[in-house]
Scaffold this active site. Structure first.
Site, PDB file in Angstrom:
ATOM      1  N   ARG A 166     -18.955  -1.838   9.365  1.00  0.00           N
ATOM      2  CA  ARG A 166     -17.664  -1.630   9.507  1.00  0.00           C
ATOM      3  C   ARG A 166     -17.264  -0.608  10.576  1.00  0.00           C
ATOM      4  NH1 ARG A 166     -13.351  -3.575   4.668  1.00  0.00           N
ATOM      5  NH2 ARG A 166     -12.201  -2.010   5.666  1.00  0.00           N
TER       6      ARG A 166
ATOM      7  N   ARG B  89       1.108  -1.682   0.121  1.00  0.00           N
ATOM      8  CA  ARG B  89       0.158   0.259   0.145  1.00  0.00           C
ATOM      9  C   ARG B  89       1.032   1.353   0.122  1.00  0.00           C
ATOM     10  NH1 ARG B  89      -4.965  -2.018   2.276  1.00  0.00           N
ATOM     11  NH2 ARG B  89      -6.726   0.421   2.708  1.00  0.00           N
TER      12      ARG B  89
END
Ligand code: AP5
Length: 226
Positions: free
Chosen positions: A158, A86
């Site tokens: 979430r 990432r």
């Protein structure tokens, strides 16, 4: 099979990774899932990373690289990386690990997604805290509202899927992760797939690329044996 699946938050990496790993028998190494499991189990690692996930910022590279290296060591038969690398530093750490172990990535598949559709898609995500099945209130609703089709557990949203956190995650993606598309694009193992299409069409596009690679590899092996 050694694959990297790139894409912004909500691009469909987790959905597609699960299907590809079932189909091809590779280990699904998803850093977000690993961190959420550690947080749920209240481990030392979970306590260290919780604030980053809550805020929608990235967990420090040193922690992530260590976690992924351990999983890669356990998955010598093949893996699919979902949510890693990432940052440039993570990509370079992966390159060093591959060189050290004499392995290489077969393919980098990048899911492209229109930004204006992302927030709508992510805020409609619900998941099962028991079995991990992921739903979408629009694209893949559960048969019974609020309940997991597989185990009947109440579905949850979430904590980082609230709109303001999603926007933060998208900014972090633009700054730190999108540059990886350029990092891998120059290699002949890179493909971009349209992630805006319905799930089955995205799966078909991904498997077409992977199957072509596998056919080519078998062809080379066959010629070498003759
Ligand atoms: P992580 O869990 O990796 O989150 P993410 O990359 O933001 O990706 P998402 O899980 O949100 O989306 P996805 O692409 O998997 O989409 P999905 O398939 O679920 O990371 C969370 C956090 O952990 C980070 O913010 C960071 O703090 C930390 N972290 C993780 N890795 C890290 C790293 N390497 N370094 C540092 N920190 C790290 O699909 C989304 C929704 O859309 C679902 O509802 C699904 O059903 C639906 N959907 C999927 N495909 C389609 C489609 N084709 N059409 C319509 N709907 C679809």
């Amino acid at each position: 099979m050694r694959l990297i699946l790139l894409g912004c938050p909500g691009a469909g990496k987790g959905t597609q990774a699960k299907m590809l790993c079932e189909r091809y028998g590779a280990a699904h190494i998803a850093t977000g899932d690993l961190f959420r499991a550690e947080i749920a189990a209240q481990t030392e690692l979970g306590k260290k990373v919780e604030s980053y996930l809550k805020a929608g910022t990235l967990v420090p590279d040193a922690i992530v690289i260590d976690v992924v290296a351990k999983r890669l060591e356990e998955s010598r038969e093949g893996w699919l990386l979902d949510g890693f690398p990432r940052t440039l530093e993570q990509a370079q750490a992966l390159d060093r690990w591959l060189e050290k172990t004499g392995q290489r990535v077969n393919r980098v598949l990048s899911l492209r997604m229109d930004e204006n559709a992302i927030v709508e898609r992510i805020t409609a995500r619900r998941s099962c805290p028991n079995c991990g099945e992921v739903y979408n209130l629009r694209a893949k609703p559960p048969r019974v509202e609020g309940k997991c089709d597989k185990c009947g557990t109440a579905l949850v949203q979430r904590s980082d899927d609230q709109e303001h956190t999603v926007r933060k995650r998208l900014m972090v993606y633009e700054d730190l992760t999108r540059p990886l598309v350029a990092y891998y694009r120059s290699e002949h193992i890179f493909n971009e797939i349209d992630g805006n299409k319905p799930m089955q069409q995205v799966t078909a596009a991904l498997t077409a690329v992977i199957d072509e690679d596998r056919t080519a590899k078998l062809g080379v092996r066959g010629r070498a044996e003759r």
